[in-house]
Motif scaffolding. Structure first.
Motif, PDB file in Angstrom:
ATOM      1  N   MET A 119       0.862  -1.177   0.000  1.00 52.61           N
ATOM      2  CA  MET A 119       0.000   0.000   0.000  1.00 52.61           C
ATOM      3  C   MET A 119       0.897   1.224   0.000  1.00 52.61           C
ATOM      4  SD  MET A 119      -1.355   0.302   3.930  1.00 52.61           S
ATOM      5  CE  MET A 119      -1.979  -1.334   4.055  1.00 52.61           C
ATOM      6  N   GLY A 120       0.365   2.337  -0.427  1.00 56.34           N
ATOM      7  CA  GLY A 120       1.117   3.577  -0.453  1.00 56.34           C
ATOM      8  C   GLY A 120       1.257   4.179   0.934  1.00 56.34           C
ATOM      9  N   PHE A 121       2.083   5.214   1.029  1.00 54.49           N
ATOM     10  CA  PHE A 121       2.312   5.858   2.320  1.00 54.49           C
ATOM     11  C   PHE A 121       1.059   6.539   2.850  1.00 54.49           C
ATOM     12  CE2 PHE A 121       6.793   5.752   0.925  1.00 54.49           C
ATOM     13  CZ  PHE A 121       7.289   5.054   2.000  1.00 54.49           C
ATOM     14  N   ILE A 122       0.254   7.094   1.967  1.00 50.82           N
ATOM     15  CA  ILE A 122      -0.962   7.777   2.422  1.00 50.82           C
ATOM     16  C   ILE A 122      -1.918   6.774   3.053  1.00 50.82           C
ATOM     17  CG2 ILE A 122      -2.991   9.058   1.664  1.00 50.82           C
ATOM     18  CD1 ILE A 122      -1.165  10.349  -0.466  1.00 50.82           C
ATOM     19  N   GLU A 123      -2.134   5.654   2.374  1.00 48.99           N
ATOM     20  CA  GLU A 123      -3.036   4.639   2.925  1.00 48.99           C
ATOM     21  C   GLU A 123      -2.491   4.072   4.230  1.00 48.99           C
ATOM     22  OE1 GLU A 123      -1.867   4.111  -0.359  1.00 48.99           O
ATOM     23  OE2 GLU A 123      -3.549   5.127  -1.293  1.00 48.99           O
ATOM     24  N   MET A 124      -1.172   3.846   4.263  1.00 47.68           N
ATOM     25  CA  MET A 124      -0.562   3.310   5.476  1.00 47.68           C
ATOM     26  C   MET A 124      -0.700   4.305   6.626  1.00 47.68           C
ATOM     27  SD  MET A 124       3.260   1.805   6.136  1.00 47.68           S
ATOM     28  CE  MET A 124       4.069   3.295   5.634  1.00 47.68           C
ATOM     29  N   GLY A 125      -0.491   5.589   6.342  1.00 48.77           N
ATOM     30  CA  GLY A 125      -0.635   6.611   7.372  1.00 48.77           C
ATOM     31  C   GLY A 125      -2.046   6.673   7.919  1.00 48.77           C
ATOM     32  N   LYS A 126      -3.028   6.577   7.038  1.00 49.73           N
ATOM     33  CA  LYS A 126      -4.429   6.591   7.491  1.00 49.73           C
ATOM     34  C   LYS A 126      -4.738   5.384   8.359  1.00 49.73           C
ATOM     35  CE  LYS A 126      -6.248   9.217   3.599  1.00 49.73           C
ATOM     36  NZ  LYS A 126      -7.103   9.179   2.405  1.00 49.73           N
ATOM     37  N   LEU A 127      -4.240   4.219   7.959  1.00 48.39           N
ATOM     38  CA  LEU A 127      -4.466   3.006   8.737  1.00 48.39           C
ATOM     39  C   LEU A 127      -3.803   3.094  10.106  1.00 48.39           C
ATOM     40  CD1 LEU A 127      -5.665   0.148   8.675  1.00 48.39           C
ATOM     41  CD2 LEU A 127      -3.476  -0.629   7.778  1.00 48.39           C
ATOM     42  N   MET A 128      -2.589   3.618  10.143  1.00 51.43           N
ATOM     43  CA  MET A 128      -1.887   3.765  11.418  1.00 51.43           C
ATOM     44  C   MET A 128      -2.601   4.771  12.319  1.00 51.43           C
ATOM     45  SD  MET A 128       1.995   3.633   9.972  1.00 51.43           S
ATOM     46  CE  MET A 128       2.765   4.142  11.486  1.00 51.43           C
ATOM     47  N   ASN A 129      -3.134   5.834  11.731  1.00 50.33           N
ATOM     48  CA  ASN A 129      -3.866   6.834  12.510  1.00 50.33           C
ATOM     49  C   ASN A 129      -5.103   6.223  13.154  1.00 50.33           C
ATOM     50  OD1 ASN A 129      -4.776   9.253  13.560  1.00 50.33           O
ATOM     51  ND2 ASN A 129      -5.608   9.963  11.632  1.00 50.33           N
ATOM     52  N   VAL A 130      -5.850   5.457  12.392  1.00 51.85           N
ATOM     53  CA  VAL A 130      -7.049   4.806  12.931  1.00 51.85           C
ATOM     54  C   VAL A 130      -6.661   3.831  14.044  1.00 51.85           C
ATOM     55  CG1 VAL A 130      -8.907   3.191  12.375  1.00 51.85           C
ATOM     56  CG2 VAL A 130      -8.405   5.088  10.837  1.00 51.85           C
ATOM     57  N   SER A 131      -5.584   3.086  13.818  1.00 50.10           N
ATOM     58  CA  SER A 131      -5.138   2.123  14.813  1.00 50.10           C
ATOM     59  C   SER A 131      -4.699   2.823  16.100  1.00 50.10           C
ATOM     60  CB  SER A 131      -3.995   1.291  14.236  1.00 50.10           C
ATOM     61  OG  SER A 131      -3.517   0.384  15.173  1.00 50.10           O
ATOM     62  N   TRP A 132      -3.949   3.915  15.967  1.00 49.76           N
ATOM     63  CA  TRP A 132      -3.471   4.648  17.136  1.00 49.76           C
ATOM     64  C   TRP A 132      -4.630   5.248  17.918  1.00 49.76           C
ATOM     65  CZ3 TRP A 132       0.500   4.895  20.179  1.00 49.76           C
ATOM     66  CH2 TRP A 132       0.668   5.986  21.032  1.00 49.76           C
ATOM     67  N   ARG A 133      -5.600   5.801  17.228  1.00 52.24           N
ATOM     68  CA  ARG A 133      -6.750   6.412  17.902  1.00 52.24           C
ATOM     69  C   ARG A 133      -7.616   5.371  18.618  1.00 52.24           C
ATOM     70  NH1 ARG A 133      -7.826  11.777  16.612  1.00 52.24           N
ATOM     71  NH2 ARG A 133      -6.526  12.585  14.949  1.00 52.24           N
ATOM     72  N   SER A 134      -7.562   4.130  18.159  1.00 47.92           N
ATOM     73  CA  SER A 134      -8.368   3.093  18.804  1.00 47.92           C
ATOM     74  C   SER A 134      -7.671   2.475  20.020  1.00 47.92           C
ATOM     75  CB  SER A 134      -8.727   2.000  17.803  1.00 47.92           C
ATOM     76  OG  SER A 134      -7.574   1.285  17.423  1.00 47.92           O
ATOM     77  N   CYS A 135      -6.398   2.800  20.250  1.00 45.93           N
ATOM     78  CA  CYS A 135      -5.675   2.280  21.417  1.00 45.93           C
ATOM     79  C   CYS A 135      -6.175   2.958  22.686  1.00 45.93           C
ATOM     80  CB  CYS A 135      -4.179   2.551  21.295  1.00 45.93           C
ATOM     81  SG  CYS A 135      -3.329   1.520  20.132  1.00 45.93           S
ATOM     82  N   ASP A 136      -6.214   2.203  23.755  1.00 43.41           N
ATOM     83  CA  ASP A 136      -6.579   2.795  25.031  1.00 43.41           C
ATOM     84  C   ASP A 136      -5.353   3.453  25.669  1.00 43.41           C
ATOM     85  OD1 ASP A 136      -5.193   0.518  25.670  1.00 43.41           O
ATOM     86  OD2 ASP A 136      -6.633  -0.225  27.126  1.00 43.41           O
ATOM     87  N   ALA A 137      -5.570   4.179  26.751  1.00 42.07           N
ATOM     88  CA  ALA A 137      -4.500   4.932  27.402  1.00 42.07           C
ATOM     89  C   ALA A 137      -3.386   4.019  27.904  1.00 42.07           C
ATOM     90  CB  ALA A 137      -5.062   5.758  28.551  1.00 42.07           C
TER      91      ALA A 137
END
Length: 81
Positions: free
Chosen positions: A34-52
Motif C-alpha cells: 500500500m502507499g504511504f498515504i493509505e498506510m498513514g491513514k491506517l496507522m492513525n485509525v489504529s493509534w486512535r483506537s488504542c486505550d491509554a
C-alpha cells in the motif's frame, strides 16, 4: 498485559542491515503493498483506537528506543574521533 504488549512489539524494533538487500522496484506490480498515504491513514485509525494503557506502553518503549539511539550515537562519535 504490559508484558504481552512489550513482547509483541519488541520483536520488530531493532534496526536491520539492508546493505546486502537487492533494491529492485517493479512499479507494474503491487505485490500486496500500500502507499504511504493509505498506510498513514491506517496507522492513525489504529493509534486512535488504542486505550491509554496501550499508549503508555508505546511511549515507554519509544523513550527506551530514544535512549538506546543516543547511547549508540555517543559510542559512534567517540570511535570516530
Amino acid at each position: 498485559r504490559r508484558q504481552k504488549i512489550r513482547m509483541e512489539l519488541g520483536q520488530n524494533t531493532e534496526a536491520r542491515d539492508t546493505r546486502a538487500r537487492s533494491h529492485r522496484k517493479n512499479h507494474n506490480a503491487l505485490n500486496g503493498t500500500m502507499g504511504f498515504i493509505e498506510m498513514g491513514k491506517l496507522m492513525n485509525v489504529s493509534w486512535r483506537s488504542c486505550d491509554a494503557f496501550a499508549r503508555s506502553v508505546f511511549n515507554e518503549m519509544a523513550d527506551e528506543g530514544r535512549a538506546r539511539y543516543r547511547r549508540r550515537m555517543e559510542e559512534y562519535k567517540a570511535r570516530s574521533r
